[in-house]
Design a protein around this motif. Structure first.
Motif, PDB file in Angstrom:
ATOM      1  N   MET A 115     -21.624  -1.402  -3.024  1.00  0.00           N
ATOM      2  CA  MET A 115     -20.787  -1.072  -1.860  1.00  0.00           C
ATOM      3  C   MET A 115     -19.365  -1.556  -2.092  1.00  0.00           C
ATOM      4  O   MET A 115     -19.153  -2.680  -2.538  1.00  0.00           O
ATOM      5  CB  MET A 115     -21.367  -1.714  -0.600  1.00  0.00           C
ATOM      6  CG  MET A 115     -20.593  -1.420   0.670  1.00  0.00           C
ATOM      7  SD  MET A 115     -21.388  -2.160   2.110  1.00  0.00           S
ATOM      8  CE  MET A 115     -20.217  -1.732   3.374  1.00  0.00           C
ATOM      9  N   ASN A 116     -18.396  -0.724  -1.786  1.00  0.00           N
ATOM     10  CA  ASN A 116     -16.992  -1.093  -1.970  1.00  0.00           C
ATOM     11  C   ASN A 116     -16.496  -1.845  -0.746  1.00  0.00           C
ATOM     12  O   ASN A 116     -16.415  -1.292   0.358  1.00  0.00           O
ATOM     13  CB  ASN A 116     -16.163   0.179  -2.188  1.00  0.00           C
ATOM     14  CG  ASN A 116     -14.704  -0.134  -2.421  1.00  0.00           C
ATOM     15  OD1 ASN A 116     -14.315  -1.298  -2.467  1.00  0.00           O
ATOM     16  ND2 ASN A 116     -13.909   0.889  -2.581  1.00  0.00           N
ATOM     17  N   THR A 117     -16.177  -3.129  -0.926  1.00  0.00           N
ATOM     18  CA  THR A 117     -15.731  -3.948   0.203  1.00  0.00           C
ATOM     19  C   THR A 117     -14.258  -4.302   0.124  1.00  0.00           C
ATOM     20  O   THR A 117     -13.737  -5.008   0.972  1.00  0.00           O
ATOM     21  CB  THR A 117     -16.547  -5.249   0.277  1.00  0.00           C
ATOM     22  OG1 THR A 117     -16.393  -5.956  -0.957  1.00  0.00           O
ATOM     23  CG2 THR A 117     -18.024  -4.951   0.501  1.00  0.00           C
ATOM     24  N   SER A 118     -13.562  -3.805  -0.902  1.00  0.00           N
ATOM     25  CA  SER A 118     -12.144  -4.141  -1.061  1.00  0.00           C
ATOM     26  C   SER A 118     -11.311  -3.451   0.012  1.00  0.00           C
ATOM     27  O   SER A 118     -11.571  -2.317   0.395  1.00  0.00           O
ATOM     28  CB  SER A 118     -11.661  -3.714  -2.442  1.00  0.00           C
ATOM     29  OG  SER A 118     -10.287  -3.950  -2.571  1.00  0.00           O
ATOM     30  N   LEU A 153      12.054  -2.288  -1.418  1.00  0.00           N
ATOM     31  CA  LEU A 153      10.931  -1.541  -1.976  1.00  0.00           C
ATOM     32  C   LEU A 153       9.698  -1.754  -1.109  1.00  0.00           C
ATOM     33  O   LEU A 153       9.418  -2.873  -0.659  1.00  0.00           O
ATOM     34  CB  LEU A 153      10.631  -1.993  -3.405  1.00  0.00           C
ATOM     35  CG  LEU A 153      11.742  -1.811  -4.446  1.00  0.00           C
ATOM     36  CD1 LEU A 153      11.254  -2.281  -5.814  1.00  0.00           C
ATOM     37  CD2 LEU A 153      12.202  -0.359  -4.526  1.00  0.00           C
ATOM     38  N   CYS A 154       8.947  -0.679  -0.909  1.00  0.00           N
ATOM     39  CA  CYS A 154       7.707  -0.759  -0.149  1.00  0.00           C
ATOM     40  C   CYS A 154       6.562  -1.003  -1.120  1.00  0.00           C
ATOM     41  O   CYS A 154       6.372  -0.249  -2.080  1.00  0.00           O
ATOM     42  CB  CYS A 154       7.479   0.525   0.639  1.00  0.00           C
ATOM     43  SG  CYS A 154       6.043   0.438   1.732  1.00  0.00           S
ATOM     44  N   VAL A 155       5.802  -2.048  -0.869  1.00  0.00           N
ATOM     45  CA  VAL A 155       4.745  -2.508  -1.773  1.00  0.00           C
ATOM     46  C   VAL A 155       3.451  -2.651  -0.973  1.00  0.00           C
ATOM     47  O   VAL A 155       3.454  -3.114   0.173  1.00  0.00           O
ATOM     48  CB  VAL A 155       5.125  -3.866  -2.400  1.00  0.00           C
ATOM     49  CG1 VAL A 155       4.022  -4.363  -3.327  1.00  0.00           C
ATOM     50  CG2 VAL A 155       6.456  -3.771  -3.144  1.00  0.00           C
ATOM     51  N   GLU A 156       2.344  -2.273  -1.601  1.00  0.00           N
ATOM     52  CA  GLU A 156       1.033  -2.462  -0.982  1.00  0.00           C
ATOM     53  C   GLU A 156       0.086  -3.045  -2.029  1.00  0.00           C
ATOM     54  O   GLU A 156       0.128  -2.656  -3.195  1.00  0.00           O
ATOM     55  CB  GLU A 156       0.473  -1.155  -0.453  1.00  0.00           C
ATOM     56  CG  GLU A 156      -0.834  -1.310   0.310  1.00  0.00           C
ATOM     57  CD  GLU A 156      -1.314  -0.023   0.969  1.00  0.00           C
ATOM     58  OE1 GLU A 156      -2.127  -0.110   1.899  1.00  0.00           O
ATOM     59  OE2 GLU A 156      -0.877   1.062   0.538  1.00  0.00           O
ATOM     60  N   THR A 157      -0.772  -3.969  -1.608  1.00  0.00           N
ATOM     61  CA  THR A 157      -1.713  -4.596  -2.526  1.00  0.00           C
ATOM     62  C   THR A 157      -3.143  -4.430  -2.022  1.00  0.00           C
ATOM     63  O   THR A 157      -3.385  -4.237  -0.822  1.00  0.00           O
ATOM     64  CB  THR A 157      -1.395  -6.085  -2.730  1.00  0.00           C
ATOM     65  OG1 THR A 157      -1.551  -6.778  -1.483  1.00  0.00           O
ATOM     66  CG2 THR A 157       0.010  -6.275  -3.251  1.00  0.00           C
ATOM     67  N   PHE A 158      -4.071  -4.528  -2.961  1.00  0.00           N
ATOM     68  CA  PHE A 158      -5.490  -4.393  -2.664  1.00  0.00           C
ATOM     69  C   PHE A 158      -6.242  -5.488  -3.405  1.00  0.00           C
ATOM     70  O   PHE A 158      -5.972  -5.737  -4.577  1.00  0.00           O
ATOM     71  CB  PHE A 158      -6.028  -3.035  -3.141  1.00  0.00           C
ATOM     72  CG  PHE A 158      -5.363  -1.840  -2.531  1.00  0.00           C
ATOM     73  CD1 PHE A 158      -5.991  -1.113  -1.521  1.00  0.00           C
ATOM     74  CD2 PHE A 158      -4.107  -1.427  -2.973  1.00  0.00           C
ATOM     75  CE1 PHE A 158      -5.383   0.006  -0.963  1.00  0.00           C
ATOM     76  CE2 PHE A 158      -3.492  -0.315  -2.421  1.00  0.00           C
ATOM     77  CZ  PHE A 158      -4.130   0.404  -1.412  1.00  0.00           C
ATOM     78  N   GLY A 159      -7.186  -6.141  -2.729  1.00  0.00           N
ATOM     79  CA  GLY A 159      -8.055  -7.080  -3.408  1.00  0.00           C
ATOM     80  C   GLY A 159      -7.593  -8.523  -3.355  1.00  0.00           C
ATOM     81  O   GLY A 159      -6.701  -8.894  -2.591  1.00  0.00           O
ATOM     82  N   ASP A 160      -8.193  -9.317  -4.214  1.00  0.00           N
ATOM     83  CA  ASP A 160      -8.049 -10.773  -4.226  1.00  0.00           C
ATOM     84  C   ASP A 160      -6.923 -11.181  -5.171  1.00  0.00           C
ATOM     85  O   ASP A 160      -6.959 -10.879  -6.366  1.00  0.00           O
ATOM     86  CB  ASP A 160      -9.381 -11.379  -4.682  1.00  0.00           C
ATOM     87  CG  ASP A 160      -9.400 -12.893  -4.653  1.00  0.00           C
ATOM     88  OD1 ASP A 160      -8.343 -13.510  -4.459  1.00  0.00           O
ATOM     89  OD2 ASP A 160     -10.498 -13.463  -4.846  1.00  0.00           O
ATOM     90  N   GLU A 201      -8.756   0.924  -4.211  1.00  0.00           N
ATOM     91  CA  GLU A 201      -9.857   0.115  -3.695  1.00  0.00           C
ATOM     92  C   GLU A 201     -10.996   0.009  -4.707  1.00  0.00           C
ATOM     93  O   GLU A 201     -11.619  -1.048  -4.853  1.00  0.00           O
ATOM     94  CB  GLU A 201     -10.358   0.712  -2.377  1.00  0.00           C
ATOM     95  CG  GLU A 201      -9.375   0.527  -1.234  1.00  0.00           C
ATOM     96  CD  GLU A 201      -9.680   1.411  -0.039  1.00  0.00           C
ATOM     97  OE1 GLU A 201     -10.659   2.194  -0.112  1.00  0.00           O
ATOM     98  OE2 GLU A 201      -8.945   1.318   0.959  1.00  0.00           O
ATOM     99  N   ARG A 202     -11.243   1.090  -5.423  1.00  0.00           N
ATOM    100  CA  ARG A 202     -12.313   1.046  -6.433  1.00  0.00           C
ATOM    101  C   ARG A 202     -11.961   0.080  -7.564  1.00  0.00           C
ATOM    102  O   ARG A 202     -12.815  -0.655  -8.061  1.00  0.00           O
ATOM    103  CB  ARG A 202     -12.547   2.446  -7.008  1.00  0.00           C
ATOM    104  CG  ARG A 202     -13.214   3.420  -6.060  1.00  0.00           C
ATOM    105  CD  ARG A 202     -13.688   4.634  -6.837  1.00  0.00           C
ATOM    106  NE  ARG A 202     -14.113   5.715  -5.968  1.00  0.00           N
ATOM    107  CZ  ARG A 202     -14.690   6.826  -6.404  1.00  0.00           C
ATOM    108  NH1 ARG A 202     -14.876   7.009  -7.710  1.00  0.00           N
ATOM    109  NH2 ARG A 202     -15.049   7.777  -5.561  1.00  0.00           N
ATOM    110  N   ILE A 203     -10.701   0.094  -7.972  1.00  0.00           N
ATOM    111  CA  ILE A 203     -10.271  -0.838  -9.021  1.00  0.00           C
ATOM    112  C   ILE A 203     -10.370  -2.271  -8.514  1.00  0.00           C
ATOM    113  O   ILE A 203     -10.873  -3.162  -9.208  1.00  0.00           O
ATOM    114  CB  ILE A 203      -8.843  -0.516  -9.480  1.00  0.00           C
ATOM    115  CG1 ILE A 203      -8.757   0.905 -10.058  1.00  0.00           C
ATOM    116  CG2 ILE A 203      -8.373  -1.526 -10.526  1.00  0.00           C
ATOM    117  CD1 ILE A 203      -7.334   1.387 -10.289  1.00  0.00           C
ATOM    118  N   ALA A 204      -9.890  -2.501  -7.296  1.00  0.00           N
ATOM    119  CA  ALA A 204      -9.921  -3.849  -6.724  1.00  0.00           C
ATOM    120  C   ALA A 204     -11.352  -4.351  -6.570  1.00  0.00           C
ATOM    121  O   ALA A 204     -11.632  -5.545  -6.772  1.00  0.00           O
ATOM    122  CB  ALA A 204      -9.206  -3.859  -5.376  1.00  0.00           C
ATOM    123  N   ALA A 205     -12.267  -3.457  -6.233  1.00  0.00           N
ATOM    124  CA  ALA A 205     -13.665  -3.849  -6.058  1.00  0.00           C
ATOM    125  C   ALA A 205     -14.308  -4.279  -7.365  1.00  0.00           C
ATOM    126  O   ALA A 205     -15.367  -4.916  -7.353  1.00  0.00           O
ATOM    127  CB  ALA A 205     -14.459  -2.693  -5.444  1.00  0.00           C
TER     128      ALA A 205
END
Length: 284
Positions: free
Chosen positions: A1-4, A19-26, A51-55
């Motif tokens: 299950m993807n929880t990121s 600059l507009c920046v967005e992050t995913f994960g830990d 999200e898949r990469i972060a997971a």
């Protein structure tokens, strides 16, 4: 299950611009920064892909280049920056987020940023990944004869701009069986609505000089390097990816079967698995 989950967009002051920046994960996991191609905002690195990469245990960073999305824009045809400035924005994003070294993934024209970072700033690069990029050598095949781009739209007509973006994406898919017009149209609508100036997005990256590194060329890249290329790419046919692999010491090539110049959803599993393997062992 993807929880990121996304950690939310931030507007950051970097190198004298916003600059507009967005992050995913830990943040404690190895950092992977995704650098989009010309005229592409962060949205072209799909949030689900991030999200898949972060997971898989990575801290994923995506951002809007200057003249895309919510980042600083300049008048159409008057970009007040160089290609090197755009490359240094990558390091500026890392500085703002407290990232010492990152795995950097550069797409299409911004493979040139990967080259500059790898040669001139090797201490900041844990690894490089080039997606749909090229060495630019004169003896490589030209774009496919079937690559027909639509006429540029009236930038004040949002619907016409969306149609132009969809038509361009269709052309660059190169007849891929994975081209999803419904998804691309929804992405184009969000991208156009979100941009500060899509008129600037359409032209400004192509109005700058493509300067390169000061200290060498592809053969001087020491970072572990992965080259990713679609076998349906009509703009930079597969020999471009093969030549890039051959130009960089010990580089590896991942061919995405059925993909054009983009990264369609059905190849994400192969891309993510290859990227995770490539970025094992290095920490930001």
């Amino acid at each position: 299950m993807n929880t990121s989950q996304s950690n939310g967009e931030q507007l950051l002051e970097i190198n004298g611009v916003e600059l507009c920046v967005e992050t995913f994960g830990d943040r404690a996991t190895p950092a992977i920064t995704l650098v989009a191609g010309a005229s592409a905002s962060m949205l072209w690195w799909d949030a689900e892909l991030c999200e898949r990469i972060a997971a898989r245990g990575r801290f994923v960073v995506r951002y809007d280049h200057r003249d895309t999305g919510r980042s600083t824009c300049y008048p159409p045809g008057q970009p007040a920056y160089s290609f090197t400035d755009l490359t240094l924005d990558v390091l500026g994003v890392h500085d703002a987020l407290g990232i010492e070294r990152a795995h950097v993934v550069c797409q299409s024209m911004f493979g040139g940023s990967g080259l500059i970072l790898g040669v001139d700033h090797p201490d900041r690069v844990a690894s490089l990944t080039f997606v749909s990029a090229s060495t630019g050598a004169d003896d490589l095949p030209p774009p496919s004869s079937g690559l027909a781009m639509p006429a540029e739209p009236d930038s004040s007509d949002a619907a016409a701009v969306v149609e132009y973006v969809v038509a361009g994406a269709r052309a660059f898919a190169g007849g891929s069986p994975y081209f999803d017009e419904t998804a691309i149209r929804a992405l184009a609508e969000r991208d156009v609505a979100r941009a500060k100036s899509y008129a600037s997005t359409l032209v400004n990256h192509y109005a700058i000089e493509l300067d390169g590194p000061a200290r060498g060329g592809f053969g001087d890249i020491a970072a572990p390097t992965l080259v990713v290329h679609g076998d349906h790419d009509p703009f930079l046919p597969l020999p471009h990816g093969q030549a890039l692999r051959d130009a960089i010491p010990d580089a590896e090539l991942l061919v995405l079967e059925g993909a054009g110049h983009d990264l369609p959803g059905p190849v994400w599993n192969d891309f993510v698995s290859g990227l995770v393997r490539h970025t094992e062992g290095g920490r930001s």
